[in-house]
Design an enzyme around this catalytic site. Structure first.
Site, PDB file in Angstrom:
ATOM      1  N   LEU A   1       8.268 -33.197 -12.250  1.00  0.00           N
ATOM      2  CA  LEU A   1       6.809 -33.053 -12.270  1.00  0.00           C
ATOM      3  C   LEU A   1       6.333 -32.403 -10.976  1.00  0.00           C
ATOM      4  CD1 LEU A   1       4.638 -33.598 -14.322  1.00  0.00           C
ATOM      5  CD2 LEU A   1       4.242 -35.832 -13.316  1.00  0.00           C
TER       6      LEU A   1
ATOM      7  N   THR B   1      13.742 -30.720  -9.311  1.00  0.00           N
ATOM      8  CA  THR B   1      15.000 -30.335  -8.695  1.00  0.00           C
ATOM      9  C   THR B   1      14.818 -29.085  -7.835  1.00  0.00           C
ATOM     10  OG1 THR B   1      16.288 -31.285 -10.500  1.00  0.00           O
ATOM     11  CG2 THR B   1      17.380 -29.615  -9.190  1.00  0.00           C
TER      12      THR B   1
ATOM     13  N   ASN C   1      11.530 -29.003 -22.658  1.00  0.00           N
ATOM     14  CA  ASN C   1      11.432 -28.007 -21.591  1.00  0.00           C
ATOM     15  C   ASN C   1      12.761 -27.286 -21.421  1.00  0.00           C
ATOM     16  OD1 ASN C   1      12.750 -28.304 -18.686  1.00  0.00           O
ATOM     17  ND2 ASN C   1      12.499 -30.392 -19.498  1.00  0.00           N
TER      18      ASN C   1
ATOM     19  N   PHE D   1      15.314 -25.000 -13.613  1.00  0.00           N
ATOM     20  CA  PHE D   1      15.281 -25.216 -12.150  1.00  0.00           C
ATOM     21  C   PHE D   1      14.417 -24.155 -11.447  1.00  0.00           C
ATOM     22  CE2 PHE D   1      19.658 -27.579 -11.610  1.00  0.00           C
ATOM     23  CZ  PHE D   1      19.136 -28.665 -12.293  1.00  0.00           C
TER      24      PHE D   1
ATOM     25  N   ASN E   1      15.680 -34.508  -5.344  1.00  0.00           N
ATOM     26  CA  ASN E   1      16.614 -34.213  -6.420  1.00  0.00           C
ATOM     27  C   ASN E   1      17.162 -32.810  -6.210  1.00  0.00           C
ATOM     28  OD1 ASN E   1      17.411 -33.148  -9.158  1.00  0.00           O
ATOM     29  ND2 ASN E   1      16.823 -35.208  -9.796  1.00  0.00           N
TER      30      ASN E   1
ATOM     31  N   SER F   1      21.052 -31.441 -16.149  1.00  0.00           N
ATOM     32  CA  SER F   1      20.038 -30.654 -16.846  1.00  0.00           C
ATOM     33  C   SER F   1      20.717 -29.782 -17.889  1.00  0.00           C
ATOM     34  CB  SER F   1      19.277 -29.763 -15.865  1.00  0.00           C
ATOM     35  OG  SER F   1      18.488 -28.818 -16.581  1.00  0.00           O
TER      36      SER F   1
ATOM     37  N   ASN G   1      19.491 -27.072 -18.972  1.00  0.00           N
ATOM     38  CA  ASN G   1      18.864 -25.754 -18.891  1.00  0.00           C
ATOM     39  C   ASN G   1      19.475 -24.804 -17.867  1.00  0.00           C
ATOM     40  OD1 ASN G   1      16.955 -26.557 -20.865  1.00  0.00           O
ATOM     41  ND2 ASN G   1      15.836 -27.676 -19.285  1.00  0.00           N
ATOM     42  N   THR G   2      20.527 -25.247 -17.181  1.00  0.00           N
ATOM     43  CA  THR G   2      21.304 -24.360 -16.312  1.00  0.00           C
ATOM     44  C   THR G   2      22.686 -24.234 -16.934  1.00  0.00           C
ATOM     45  OG1 THR G   2      20.095 -24.943 -14.303  1.00  0.00           O
ATOM     46  CG2 THR G   2      22.319 -24.074 -14.016  1.00  0.00           C
TER      47      THR G   2
ATOM     48  N   LYS H   1      22.455 -38.292 -11.280  1.00  0.00           N
ATOM     49  CA  LYS H   1      21.677 -38.334 -12.520  1.00  0.00           C
ATOM     50  C   LYS H   1      22.515 -37.781 -13.661  1.00  0.00           C
ATOM     51  CE  LYS H   1      17.082 -37.328 -14.335  1.00  0.00           C
ATOM     52  NZ  LYS H   1      15.745 -36.824 -13.974  1.00  0.00           N
TER      53      LYS H   1
ATOM     54  N   ASN I   1      18.859 -38.098 -17.883  1.00  0.00           N
ATOM     55  CA  ASN I   1      18.139 -36.836 -17.972  1.00  0.00           C
ATOM     56  C   ASN I   1      17.656 -36.638 -19.408  1.00  0.00           C
ATOM     57  OD1 ASN I   1      17.265 -34.135 -17.315  1.00  0.00           O
ATOM     58  ND2 ASN I   1      18.858 -34.072 -15.754  1.00  0.00           N
TER      59      ASN I   1
ATOM     60  N   TYR J   1       7.726 -39.938 -16.712  1.00  0.00           N
ATOM     61  CA  TYR J   1       7.390 -38.513 -16.630  1.00  0.00           C
ATOM     62  C   TYR J   1       6.506 -38.156 -17.823  1.00  0.00           C
ATOM     63  CZ  TYR J   1       8.050 -33.390 -16.435  1.00  0.00           C
ATOM     64  OH  TYR J   1       7.858 -32.030 -16.371  1.00  0.00           O
TER      65      TYR J   1
END
Length: 366
Positions: free
Chosen positions: A71, A93, A118, A122, A147, A183, A185-186, A226, A255, A326
């Site tokens: 956030l 992050t 989402n 990053f 983070n 995550s 998303n990476t 995490k 996560n 969150y």
């Protein structure tokens, strides 16, 4: 009520990411205004209740409800967030170098499911600018965790150098640190959760934390890991054993998920990490499994789908010493923090517990 009747209808008519930036910028501005933090505290602050106060790793948490990473990615609104009743917060992050993240649109609301998807990737300003923001924020009034992650272009074989760089650049500004290897998303990031890659990364991170402690002095700072919720039971047991053997200070579970089970909203097919209500039970089960695997000896922060005090309490009874919100904060507004804390007090009384620590892991003792 102010949020739900006035702010939320306006924000929810906007693009989700624009609404996110407006909220962060607003909290940043109010936090800098004379009397701004006192105003926020007057509206949303939570009294100090002795039964909710917790000390972990030598750090005092005035209540167990914190803000999850994602956030306040760039630590831009730390004074503002510190004034709405939270017991602690994560920033990031963050990666060593600034990066724009994935292409827009990359944030989606799923109101019928009480969820968000989402695929931010990053996006952040990098360690130098985050350090500036944390310097400007001044002394922390609540514990602040940093983070840390790796840049998208950094191959996994060199990932440890990115995590080391984040620790070196930000050690002086965080009360504790969180290694984000989960995550979705990476590309390939989650591969770092397994086997020798995980052992090697955590050994490097621990070594860097030790070096920075020797250089900076003061109390030794904890570092947590995490992890993702999309793991089989055997994977969880093996990963937890590796984490315990590494000597890190704790685990954050969990996560976002890549599962889409039970979703009804039109955005359910969007790629990315899913957070919110669909994650509630999955993340609580993960907390339960980790606590059982470690026999309660490694502190856990429970995160994922906490909308009510009952949700938070279930994670605490499953084994979490602290919890994070969150998605619910976006749907419910800052009044959520007070209602969670008041609800936790009532649930403790109902079960005959005098202190929140008595409830931690109690589901395993019934």
């Amino acid at each position: 009520m102010l949020y739900k009747k006035i702010a939320k209808p306006v924000l929810f008519r906007m693009d989700p990411e624009k609404a996110h930036h407006l909220t962060i910028d607003g909290l940043h501005t109010v936090g800098k205004l004379p009397g701004g933090k006192a105003l926020l505290n007057g509206m949303y602050g939570v009294p100090n209740y002795s039964e909710l106060e917790t000390t972990l790793w030598g750090i005092r948490f005035r209540n167990p409800v914190g803000l999850a990473a994602g956030l306040d990615k760039n630590a831009k609104a730390v004074p503002g967030f510190s004034s709405i009743g939270l017991g602690f917060m994560e920033v990031g992050t963050v990666t060593p170098k600034p990066q724009p993240g994935n292409e827009l649109p990359r944030l989606f609301r799923l109101p019928e499911d009480g969820a968000l998807i989402n695929r931010m990737g990053f996006n952040n300003v990098g360690i130098e600018t985050m350090a500036e923001h944390l310097r400007e924020a001044g002394a922390h009034t609540i514990p602040v965790a940093v983070n840390i992650g790796k840049n998208k272009v950094t191959p996994n074989e060199q990932a440890e150098e990115d995590y080391r760089a984040c620790i070196r650049g930000l050690y002086a500004y965080g009360d504790f640190f969180v290694v984000n290897i989960s995550s979705p998303n990476t590309p390939d990031l989650r591969n770092l959760q397994h086997g020798d890659d995980l052992s090697r990364l955590l050994a490097a991170v621990k070594e860097e934390m030790k070096l920075q402690h020797q250089k900076n002095g003061g109390a030794e700072k904890p570092i947590l890991v995490k992890i993702a919720p999309d793991l089989e039971s055997e994977e969880v047991a093996y990963m937890v054993q590796t984490i315990v053997n590494s000597g890190v200070s704790g685990i954050i579970a969990s996560n976002t998920t890549i599962s889409r089970a039970g979703l009804t909203h039109k955005h359910k097919g969007e790629t990315g990490g899913l957070s919110g209500m669909p994650l509630t039970e999955r993340s609580t089960k993960l907390v339960h499994d980790i606590y059982a695997a470690t026999q309660g000896k490694l502190p856990i922060i429970g995160s994922g789908g906490i909308f009510t005090a009952e949700d938070a309490y279930a994670k605490i009874c499953a084994g979490a010493s602290l919890v994070e919100v969150y998605t619910a904060l976006i749907y419910e507004g800052p009044g959520l923090i007070r209602s969670l804390n008041e609800g936790l007090r009532a649930l403790l009384r109902l079960d005959g517990f005098k202190h929140i620590a008595d409830a931690v892991g109690s589901a395993h003792r019934r």
